[in-house]
Enzyme design. Structure first.
Site, PDB file in Angstrom:
ATOM      1  N   ARG A   1       9.456 -45.532 -13.024  1.00 43.97           N
ATOM      2  CA  ARG A   1       8.196 -45.491 -13.765  1.00 43.97           C
ATOM      3  C   ARG A   1       8.384 -44.832 -15.138  1.00 43.97           C
ATOM      4  O   ARG A   1       7.798 -45.259 -16.136  1.00 43.97           O
ATOM      5  CB  ARG A   1       7.150 -44.724 -12.936  1.00 43.97           C
ATOM      6  CG  ARG A   1       5.769 -44.694 -13.570  1.00 43.97           C
ATOM      7  CD  ARG A   1       4.751 -44.055 -12.644  1.00 43.97           C
ATOM      8  NE  ARG A   1       3.447 -43.951 -13.309  1.00 43.97           N
ATOM      9  CZ  ARG A   1       2.718 -42.847 -13.362  1.00 43.97           C
ATOM     10  NH1 ARG A   1       3.159 -41.736 -12.794  1.00 43.97           N
ATOM     11  NH2 ARG A   1       1.552 -42.832 -13.974  1.00 43.97           N
TER      12      ARG A   1
ATOM     13  N   HIS B   1       7.347 -46.572 -18.690  1.00 48.40           N
ATOM     14  CA  HIS B   1       6.429 -45.950 -19.640  1.00 48.40           C
ATOM     15  C   HIS B   1       7.118 -45.688 -20.981  1.00 48.40           C
ATOM     16  O   HIS B   1       6.475 -45.752 -22.028  1.00 48.40           O
ATOM     17  CB  HIS B   1       5.877 -44.641 -19.064  1.00 48.40           C
ATOM     18  CG  HIS B   1       4.760 -44.852 -18.094  1.00 48.40           C
ATOM     19  ND1 HIS B   1       3.522 -44.255 -18.215  1.00 48.40           N
ATOM     20  CD2 HIS B   1       4.684 -45.619 -16.967  1.00 48.40           C
ATOM     21  CE1 HIS B   1       2.738 -44.626 -17.213  1.00 48.40           C
ATOM     22  NE2 HIS B   1       3.427 -45.452 -16.438  1.00 48.40           N
TER      23      HIS B   1
ATOM     24  N   VAL C   1       5.984 -47.810 -25.073  1.00 45.45           N
ATOM     25  CA  VAL C   1       5.504 -47.059 -26.239  1.00 45.45           C
ATOM     26  C   VAL C   1       6.695 -46.773 -27.158  1.00 45.45           C
ATOM     27  O   VAL C   1       7.640 -46.100 -26.762  1.00 45.45           O
ATOM     28  CB  VAL C   1       4.843 -45.728 -25.816  1.00 45.45           C
ATOM     29  CG1 VAL C   1       4.281 -45.006 -27.029  1.00 45.45           C
ATOM     30  CG2 VAL C   1       3.738 -45.976 -24.792  1.00 45.45           C
TER      31      VAL C   1
ATOM     32  N   GLY D   1       9.037 -48.593 -27.836  1.00 45.17           N
ATOM     33  CA  GLY D   1      10.259 -49.216 -27.344  1.00 45.17           C
ATOM     34  C   GLY D   1      11.054 -48.270 -26.456  1.00 45.17           C
ATOM     35  O   GLY D   1      10.688 -47.106 -26.261  1.00 45.17           O
TER      36      GLY D   1
ATOM     37  N   SER E   1      11.420 -41.693 -26.106  1.00 51.81           N
ATOM     38  CA  SER E   1      10.317 -40.924 -26.702  1.00 51.81           C
ATOM     39  C   SER E   1       9.459 -40.245 -25.638  1.00 51.81           C
ATOM     40  O   SER E   1       8.827 -39.218 -25.900  1.00 51.81           O
ATOM     41  CB  SER E   1       9.448 -41.824 -27.582  1.00 51.81           C
ATOM     42  OG  SER E   1       8.993 -42.965 -26.874  1.00 51.81           O
TER      43      SER E   1
ATOM     44  N   ASN F   1       0.300 -40.916 -18.879  1.00 45.93           N
ATOM     45  CA  ASN F   1       1.609 -40.355 -18.550  1.00 45.93           C
ATOM     46  C   ASN F   1       1.538 -39.094 -17.691  1.00 45.93           C
ATOM     47  O   ASN F   1       2.577 -38.550 -17.304  1.00 45.93           O
ATOM     48  CB  ASN F   1       2.382 -40.048 -19.837  1.00 45.93           C
ATOM     49  CG  ASN F   1       2.789 -41.300 -20.575  1.00 45.93           C
ATOM     50  OD1 ASN F   1       3.028 -42.332 -19.948  1.00 45.93           O
ATOM     51  ND2 ASN F   1       2.861 -41.234 -21.890  1.00 45.93           N
TER      52      ASN F   1
ATOM     53  N   PRO G   1      -0.134 -50.277 -19.690  1.00 44.61           N
ATOM     54  CA  PRO G   1      -0.931 -50.921 -18.647  1.00 44.61           C
ATOM     55  C   PRO G   1      -1.619 -49.881 -17.772  1.00 44.61           C
ATOM     56  O   PRO G   1      -1.072 -48.812 -17.509  1.00 44.61           O
ATOM     57  CB  PRO G   1       0.120 -51.709 -17.850  1.00 44.61           C
ATOM     58  CG  PRO G   1       1.202 -51.989 -18.849  1.00 44.61           C
ATOM     59  CD  PRO G   1       1.267 -50.756 -19.700  1.00 44.61           C
TER      60      PRO G   1
ATOM     61  N   HIS H   1       6.386 -51.559  -7.549  1.00 45.41           N
ATOM     62  CA  HIS H   1       5.482 -50.768  -6.705  1.00 45.41           C
ATOM     63  C   HIS H   1       5.829 -50.899  -5.223  1.00 45.41           C
ATOM     64  O   HIS H   1       5.117 -50.372  -4.375  1.00 45.41           O
ATOM     65  CB  HIS H   1       4.030 -51.189  -6.942  1.00 45.41           C
ATOM     66  CG  HIS H   1       3.498 -50.735  -8.262  1.00 45.41           C
ATOM     67  ND1 HIS H   1       2.325 -51.220  -8.820  1.00 45.41           N
ATOM     68  CD2 HIS H   1       3.972 -49.823  -9.148  1.00 45.41           C
ATOM     69  CE1 HIS H   1       2.120 -50.631  -9.987  1.00 45.41           C
ATOM     70  NE2 HIS H   1       3.096 -49.780 -10.206  1.00 45.41           N
ATOM     71  N   THR H   2       6.922 -51.579  -4.918  1.00 45.25           N
ATOM     72  CA  THR H   2       7.413 -51.617  -3.542  1.00 45.25           C
ATOM     73  C   THR H   2       7.925 -50.243  -3.125  1.00 45.25           C
ATOM     74  O   THR H   2       8.097 -49.962  -1.940  1.00 45.25           O
ATOM     75  CB  THR H   2       8.518 -52.673  -3.375  1.00 45.25           C
ATOM     76  OG1 THR H   2       8.922 -52.712  -2.010  1.00 45.25           O
ATOM     77  CG2 THR H   2       9.733 -52.351  -4.220  1.00 45.25           C
TER      78      THR H   2
ATOM     79  N   ASP I   1       3.273 -49.212  -1.099  1.00 46.38           N
ATOM     80  CA  ASP I   1       3.694 -50.254  -0.165  1.00 46.38           C
ATOM     81  C   ASP I   1       3.629 -49.642   1.229  1.00 46.38           C
ATOM     82  O   ASP I   1       4.487 -48.848   1.611  1.00 46.38           O
ATOM     83  CB  ASP I   1       5.118 -50.703  -0.497  1.00 46.38           C
ATOM     84  CG  ASP I   1       5.653 -51.754   0.462  1.00 46.38           C
ATOM     85  OD1 ASP I   1       4.984 -52.039   1.480  1.00 46.38           O
ATOM     86  OD2 ASP I   1       6.751 -52.283   0.205  1.00 46.38           O
TER      87      ASP I   1
ATOM     88  N   ASP J   1      11.912 -53.997  -1.581  1.00 47.55           N
ATOM     89  CA  ASP J   1      11.910 -55.314  -0.956  1.00 47.55           C
ATOM     90  C   ASP J   1      10.661 -56.095  -1.364  1.00 47.55           C
ATOM     91  O   ASP J   1       9.954 -55.702  -2.297  1.00 47.55           O
ATOM     92  CB  ASP J   1      12.013 -55.186   0.570  1.00 47.55           C
ATOM     93  CG  ASP J   1      10.886 -54.332   1.161  1.00 47.55           C
ATOM     94  OD1 ASP J   1       9.857 -54.133   0.471  1.00 47.55           O
ATOM     95  OD2 ASP J   1      11.030 -53.865   2.315  1.00 47.55           O
TER      96      ASP J   1
END
Length: 326
Positions: free
Chosen positions: A63, A67, A71, A73, A77, A92, A159, A189-190, A241, A249
């Site tokens: 994650r 993130h 922002v 690239g 940062s 964040n 997002p 998000h698995t 999950d 998976d």
């Protein structure tokens, strides 16, 4: 004449079939092979050490990389500390895994001072986190430089769990990512968890009449209401999950298909015709085949995402400490 023609054809075919080392944004696989040969192995061993102590750190690192890339690239940062830094933006809050990157950086500065960027360490650590969680492995193109800008005010394009598919689609398109990338990367998000407070509104007061989100299955609603009582602070942790929260998976896609998605933004992927088809392809019914398909596509989308607006060459810097500019 025929021999000469055969040689030309053979050379042409070898050029076509030989993988090109360069990737998007001027990155290159094996960038540190001569300047810091143990760079990737050092990052790997560091991630392994932290993963053995706490396997949930894998999702945190993944994650963190996501993130970072959305922002300014993929330029590290997100790692900068300070009052107005990117890390303090609302989306964040709750990010973790910083200590893993700092640990790897300390070791690499001892081995190869001023050579390996924090942005590359994060990209490599994200790959290793997926691999250690029984997910795919891939060659990470490296050569990123660390950015010199980190502002929380620039994080508004991240997002959100509240985003509709159209909003998600636009945010991804702005970064050069398409619908397949959107659904595939959501598959991260698995593994991982979220707080009840980020989705509890779906359980009790989703509509003006106080009903629950109709896209939730009855079994999911009952389960989530048990895990997230209405009267608590909302800091309880829930796996994204429910079936295999520590394994990378296709179970996540089965949950979305069956109305068991935790975040609203995830469940909405089933309601849009374009993204629904991709979810269905991954979820399917033949676990082995579809698992391999997701693994293959996830590698492609990760390489694509980790090349967003990268700094290379003389741009940016190579930080000595990841949490502050030189």
């Amino acid at each position: 004449m025929e021999i000469t023609l055969l040689i030309i054809i053979s050379i042409s075919l070898s050029l076509i079939l030989t993988p090109v080392a360069k990737s998007q944004g001027g990155l290159q696989s094996g960038f540190y092979s001569s300047t810091c040969p143990k760079a990737e192995a050092t990052v790997r061993s560091t991630v392994e050490t932290h993963f053995k102590n706490d396997p949930t750190v894998a999702a945190g690192i993944l994650r963190l990389h996501f993130h970072d890339c959305f922002v300014e690239g993929c330029d590290g940062s997100i790692l900068i500390k300070g009052g107005s830094a990117e890390i303090n933006a609302l989306p964040n809050l709750g990010l973790r895994g910083f200590e893993v990157i700092d640990d790897a950086k300390t070791q690499l500065e001892a081995l190869c001072p001023g050579v390996v960027s924090c942005a590359d360490i994060l990209a490599l650590a994200a790959r290793d986190s997926v691999d250690l969680s029984d997910g795919p492995n891939w060659a990470v193109p490296t050569g990123r430089r660390d950015g010199r800008v980190s502002l929380s005010s620039k994080a508004s394009n991240l997002p959100s769990p509240l985003d509709s598919v159209d909003t998600q689609r636009q945010k991804f398109a702005d970064k050069g990512l398409d619908d397949r990338d959107l659904v595939t990367l959501a598959g991260a998000h698995t593994i991982g968890q979220t707080d009840c407070r980020f989705f509890r509104y779906r359980l009790y007061n989703f509509t003006t009449t106080g009903n629950s989100d109709p896209s939730l299955s009855q079994s999911a609603l009952t389960n989530f209401q048990t895990l997230c009582p209405k009267s608590t602070s909302g800091t309880e942790r829930v796996a994204l999950d429910k079936d295999s929260p520590m394994k990378f998976d296709v179970s996540y896609f089965k949950n979305v298909r069956d109305g068991n998605g935790v975040l609203e933004s995830d469940q909405r992927l089933w309601g849009d015709p374009a993204t629904r088809g991709i979810v269905q392809n991954y979820a399917g019914s033949i676990r082995g085949l579809l698992g391999l398909r997701f693994d293959f596509e996830f590698k492609k989308s990760m390489i694509k995402m980790s090349s967003i607006e990268v700094k290379t060459g003389a741009q940016g810097e190579i930080r000595k400490i990841c949490s502050r500019f030189n």
